[in-house]
Write a protein that holds these residues in place. Structure first.
Motif, PDB file in Angstrom:
ATOM      1  N   MET A 145       0.851  -1.186   0.000  1.00 48.46           N
ATOM      2  CA  MET A 145       0.000   0.000   0.000  1.00 48.46           C
ATOM      3  C   MET A 145       0.886   1.235   0.000  1.00 48.46           C
ATOM      4  O   MET A 145       2.088   1.158   0.236  1.00 48.46           O
ATOM      5  N   TRP A 146       0.237   2.385  -0.269  1.00 42.62           N
ATOM      6  CA  TRP A 146       0.959   3.634  -0.138  1.00 42.62           C
ATOM      7  C   TRP A 146       1.515   3.674   1.277  1.00 42.62           C
ATOM      8  O   TRP A 146       0.922   3.159   2.204  1.00 42.62           O
ATOM      9  N   GLY A 147       2.665   4.218   1.455  1.00 47.30           N
ATOM     10  CA  GLY A 147       3.333   4.173   2.746  1.00 47.30           C
ATOM     11  C   GLY A 147       4.292   3.004   2.846  1.00 47.30           C
ATOM     12  O   GLY A 147       5.063   2.904   3.788  1.00 47.30           O
ATOM     13  N   GLY A 148       4.231   2.078   1.884  1.00 44.89           N
ATOM     14  CA  GLY A 148       5.198   0.997   1.818  1.00 44.89           C
ATOM     15  C   GLY A 148       4.915  -0.233   2.655  1.00 44.89           C
ATOM     16  O   GLY A 148       5.776  -1.095   2.781  1.00 44.89           O
ATOM     17  N   THR A 149       3.720  -0.359   3.235  1.00 47.03           N
ATOM     18  CA  THR A 149       3.426  -1.524   4.066  1.00 47.03           C
ATOM     19  C   THR A 149       2.812  -2.649   3.236  1.00 47.03           C
ATOM     20  O   THR A 149       1.960  -2.410   2.376  1.00 47.03           O
TER      21      THR A 149
ATOM     22  N   GLN B 162       0.306  -5.527   2.694  1.00 41.35           N
ATOM     23  CA  GLN B 162      -1.064  -5.698   3.177  1.00 41.35           C
ATOM     24  C   GLN B 162      -1.715  -6.916   2.557  1.00 41.35           C
ATOM     25  O   GLN B 162      -1.443  -7.265   1.411  1.00 41.35           O
TER      26      GLN B 162
ATOM     27  N   ARG C 116      -0.457   5.619  -8.986  1.00 36.66           N
ATOM     28  CA  ARG C 116       0.301   6.869  -9.091  1.00 36.66           C
ATOM     29  C   ARG C 116       1.319   6.837 -10.215  1.00 36.66           C
ATOM     30  O   ARG C 116       1.680   7.871 -10.755  1.00 36.66           O
TER      31      ARG C 116
ATOM     32  N   TYR D 149     -11.654   0.287   2.992  1.00 36.96           N
ATOM     33  CA  TYR D 149     -11.245   1.124   1.876  1.00 36.96           C
ATOM     34  C   TYR D 149     -12.393   1.084   0.882  1.00 36.96           C
ATOM     35  O   TYR D 149     -12.829   0.011   0.479  1.00 36.96           O
TER      36      TYR D 149
ATOM     37  N   GLY E 284     -10.322   8.942   6.317  1.00 40.25           N
ATOM     38  CA  GLY E 284      -9.323   9.436   5.377  1.00 40.25           C
ATOM     39  C   GLY E 284     -10.001   9.740   4.057  1.00 40.25           C
ATOM     40  O   GLY E 284     -11.222   9.844   3.981  1.00 40.25           O
TER      41      GLY E 284
END
Length: 134
Positions: free
Chosen positions: A45-49, A51, A64, A82, A106
């Protein structure tokens, strides 16, 4: 031979203290959006985690970097949802957020500590709207 159950696979990987609420959210999603087929999405995911998300429905989304990727209309990760659907240019998480109860909202996500903190009827409305065909 029985078919693969992505929901069972997803729930087996959750901590026991979160499993009951996550299963209840799953039941709510299945009731409000029965045409959205559950599947497992794995990725970064965005943020690099890394999932693992229980997705409902499949859509094509541009990331992106400009590539088209397979994504979900609704995704359940622990106690976060989400929601890729919008109304009038706003993500449904933002549209319904003020009415949901105690949740962190968010852009396209909402997180909560326990299902009892949310208004289930509002969550059901959000899921039903998100499941409508474009």
């Amino acid at each position: 031979m029985t078919g693969h159950d992505p929901a069972a696979e997803f729930f087996a990987g959750l901590p026991p203290q979160r499993r009951a609420d996550a299963e209840a959210v799953h039941d709510l999603i299945r009731a409000a959006a029965p045409r959205l087929t559950p599947w497992i999405w794995r990725g970064v995911m965005w943020g690099g985690t890394d999932q693992t998300i229980l997705g409902y429905g499949r859509i094509a989304q541009t990331n992106r970097g400009g590539a088209t990727v397979e994504w979900f209309r609704i995704g359940l990760a622990y106690l976060s949802l989400y929601v890729s659907a919008t109304r009038d240019g706003r993500y449904l998480a933002q549209v319904y957020g003020p009415r949901l109860g105690k949740a962190k909202i968010g852009s396209s996500a909402l997180s909560f500590r326990r299902l009892a903190d949310l208004d289930r009827s509002v969550l059901t409305e959000l899921v039903a709207e998100a499941a409508r065909p474009d």
